[in-house]
Design an enzyme around this catalytic site. Structure first.
Site, PDB file in Angstrom:
ATOM      1  N   TRP A 102       6.516  -2.058  -0.957  1.00  0.00           N
ATOM      2  CA  TRP A 102       5.561  -1.172  -1.630  1.00  0.00           C
ATOM      3  C   TRP A 102       5.940  -0.899  -3.076  1.00  0.00           C
ATOM      4  CZ3 TRP A 102       0.998  -1.367   0.131  1.00  0.00           C
ATOM      5  CH2 TRP A 102       0.804  -1.612   1.488  1.00  0.00           C
ATOM      6  N   ASP A 179       6.719   7.585  -4.807  1.00  0.00           N
ATOM      7  CA  ASP A 179       5.750   7.300  -3.751  1.00  0.00           C
ATOM      8  C   ASP A 179       6.322   7.841  -2.447  1.00  0.00           C
ATOM      9  OD1 ASP A 179       4.170   6.228  -1.762  1.00  0.00           O
ATOM     10  OD2 ASP A 179       4.290   4.153  -2.473  1.00  0.00           O
ATOM     11  N   LYS A 203      -0.320   8.721   7.075  1.00  0.00           N
ATOM     12  CA  LYS A 203       0.913   8.651   7.872  1.00  0.00           C
ATOM     13  C   LYS A 203       1.274  10.059   8.349  1.00  0.00           C
ATOM     14  CE  LYS A 203       1.734   4.869   4.826  1.00  0.00           C
ATOM     15  NZ  LYS A 203       1.369   3.773   5.712  1.00  0.00           N
TER      16      LYS A 203
HETATM   17  N1  PMP Z   1       3.061   3.032  -0.479  1.00  0.00           N
HETATM   18  C1  PMP Z   1       3.582   3.034   0.740  1.00  0.00           C
HETATM   19  C2  PMP Z   1       5.010   3.476   0.921  1.00  0.00           C
HETATM   20  C3  PMP Z   1       2.804   2.629   1.832  1.00  0.00           C
HETATM   21  O1  PMP Z   1       3.330   2.602   3.062  1.00  0.00           O
HETATM   22  C4  PMP Z   1       1.455   2.231   1.623  1.00  0.00           C
HETATM   23  C5  PMP Z   1       0.542   1.808   2.759  1.00  0.00           C
HETATM   24  N2  PMP Z   1       1.082   1.515   3.942  1.00  0.00           N
HETATM   25  C6  PMP Z   1       0.977   2.233   0.339  1.00  0.00           C
HETATM   26  C7  PMP Z   1       1.784   2.651  -0.700  1.00  0.00           C
HETATM   27  C8  PMP Z   1      -0.443   1.823   0.045  1.00  0.00           C
HETATM   28  O2  PMP Z   1      -1.267   2.827   0.505  1.00  0.00           O
HETATM   29  P1  PMP Z   1      -2.850   2.718   0.573  1.00  0.00           P
HETATM   30  O3  PMP Z   1      -3.161   1.726   1.616  1.00  0.00           O
HETATM   31  O4  PMP Z   1      -3.250   4.128   0.895  1.00  0.00           O
HETATM   32  O5  PMP Z   1      -3.324   2.298  -0.761  1.00  0.00           O
END
Ligand code: PMP
Length: 368
Positions: A102, A179, A203
């Site tokens: 991520w 994040d 989450k």
């Molecule tokens: N950052 C993290 C740590 C994630 O786990 C995720 C999605 N699993 C995201 C960003 C992206 O999130 P989104 O799908 O809400 O754009």
């Protein structure tokens, strides 16, 4: 059919109580004569929901008054693009620390807008740890440093405020952006250590379709880059996160989830539960004599997302099938890593993890 224990990484399991409340108000909300999804976001019923959601989130995370809270659509990925647009001058340097997938995605959202510097990365060792701080090459003139508190796929977690945990280094005058999508509200954190925190809700905070950005108000004075109104955090704040029609249902259900967490004892209570759940699951993996494996440095193993491999990948399909039949779902690992992954967010009870550990032991007995 009974509800299974759902280990899905996001969208993920929600408290049954929240789902029941949502169901009960789906047809008609508190005297409004219509469902939440049918009434105006500017009417008194929804404005009260929005206000309460913010107040509850502030209480839950002990958010100081000099921080603004935005409720945003577009998920965490969109915020990864909006952060540089709002807070970096065009082409200004921005530091990224990569401890998993991520963080890498975040660089792809920022690259068009900044002079991107990978200040540290554990990619070469397969993202199984956190690069030692001595190796971080931070830039003095960076617009910000971006880190991923918890890597949902690779299962690597900073524990910024936990005793004995892995904190973030001091970035001095350079704002730290984090994040927190997969670990927000899982334990107490000191919000004042960050200039911006963001998370998708799907989450620990509720349903997908909404997210939160927590930003120190003085940062909003930065000019950032030319951008449309709708991408402007300052304008969003002035509009109460309602520059356009917000995802009202998702906001409402997130609010119910905040209230549930407060009623359950807040982040301190979840920190204890999450610790116990993670301990039980890692013990099941480490105690299997190599039948199950998690290769992450034990010092930085995630309490929220536990990836593990079977010693023989040919058994993966069978594991998932039998787990499903035993009422344990959502265990298939991300395609990046393969194998399994159990996500054990706040709404996953200890009994769910115990049921998974018992199943794993039984599966090993039968197939080991
Ligand atoms: N950052 C993290 C740590 C994630 O786990 C995720 C999605 N699993 C995201 C960003 C992206 O999130 P989104 O799908 O809400 O754009």
């Amino acid at each position: 059919m009974a509800r299974a224990f759902n280990f899905s990484p996001g969208p993920s399991t929600l408290p049954e109580q929240v789902l029941r409340q949502a169901r009960d108000t789906m047809l008609e909300y508190g005297g409004a004569g219509a469902s939440i999804v049918e009434i105006s976001h500017r009417g008194p019923e929804f404005l009260e929901i929005a206000e309460r959601a913010e107040a509850d989130l502030r209480a839950l995370l002990s958010i100081p008054d000099d921080y603004a809270v935005l409720f945003v659509a577009g998920g965490a990925t969109t915020q990864q693009a909006l952060l540089p647009l709002n807070f970096a001058a065009p082409g200004q340097r921005a530091d990224y620390v990569l401890t998993g997938h991520w963080g890498q995605v975040a660089t792809r959202q920022a690259r068009p807008y900044v002079d991107l510097n990978i200040a540290a990365s554990s990619e070469a060792d397969g993202y199984r740890g956190i690069p030692p701080f001595e190796e971080w090459r931070l830039s003095e003139d960076a617009a910000y440093v971006h880190v991923t508190a918890s890597e949902t796929i690779h299962g690597v977690e900073f524990r910024p405020s936990a005793p004995g945990g892995h904190p973030f280094p001091d970035t001095g005058d350079v704002p730290l952006f984090a994040d927190f999508s997969s670990s927000i509200a899982s334990e107490p954190i000191d919000v004042s250590r960050y200039r911006a925190i963001y998370a998708g809700a799907q989450k620990n905070l509720g349903p997908v379709g909404i997210g939160v950005v927590i930003v120190r108000r003085d940062l909003l004075a930065r000019a950032g880059q030319p951008r449309a109104d709708i991408f402007d955090y300052r304008l969003q704040l002035e509009a109460g996160s309602m520059l356009n029609t917000p995802p009202t249902w998702n906001w409402y259900v997130a609010g119910l989830t905040f209230r549930w967490m407060l009623d359950e004892g807040g982040v301190e209570a979840f920190a204890r539960r999450n610790e116990a759940k993670a301990r039980a699951l890692y013990a099941a993996i480490d105690g299997s004599g190599g039948f199950y494996r998690n290769g992450v440095d034990p010092a930085v193993r995630s309490r929220m997302n536990v990836p593990f491999q079977l010693h023989d990948p040919a058994l993966d399909g069978r594991f998932l099938e039998e787990a499903g039949a035993a009422g344990l779902i959502g265990l298939k690992g991300h395609r990046v890593l393969g194998g399994m992954r159990a996500s054990i967010y706040n709404a996953m009870p200890l009994e769910g993890v115990q049921a998974l550990a018992a199943f794993m032991a039984d599966f090993q007995r039968r197939h080991g």
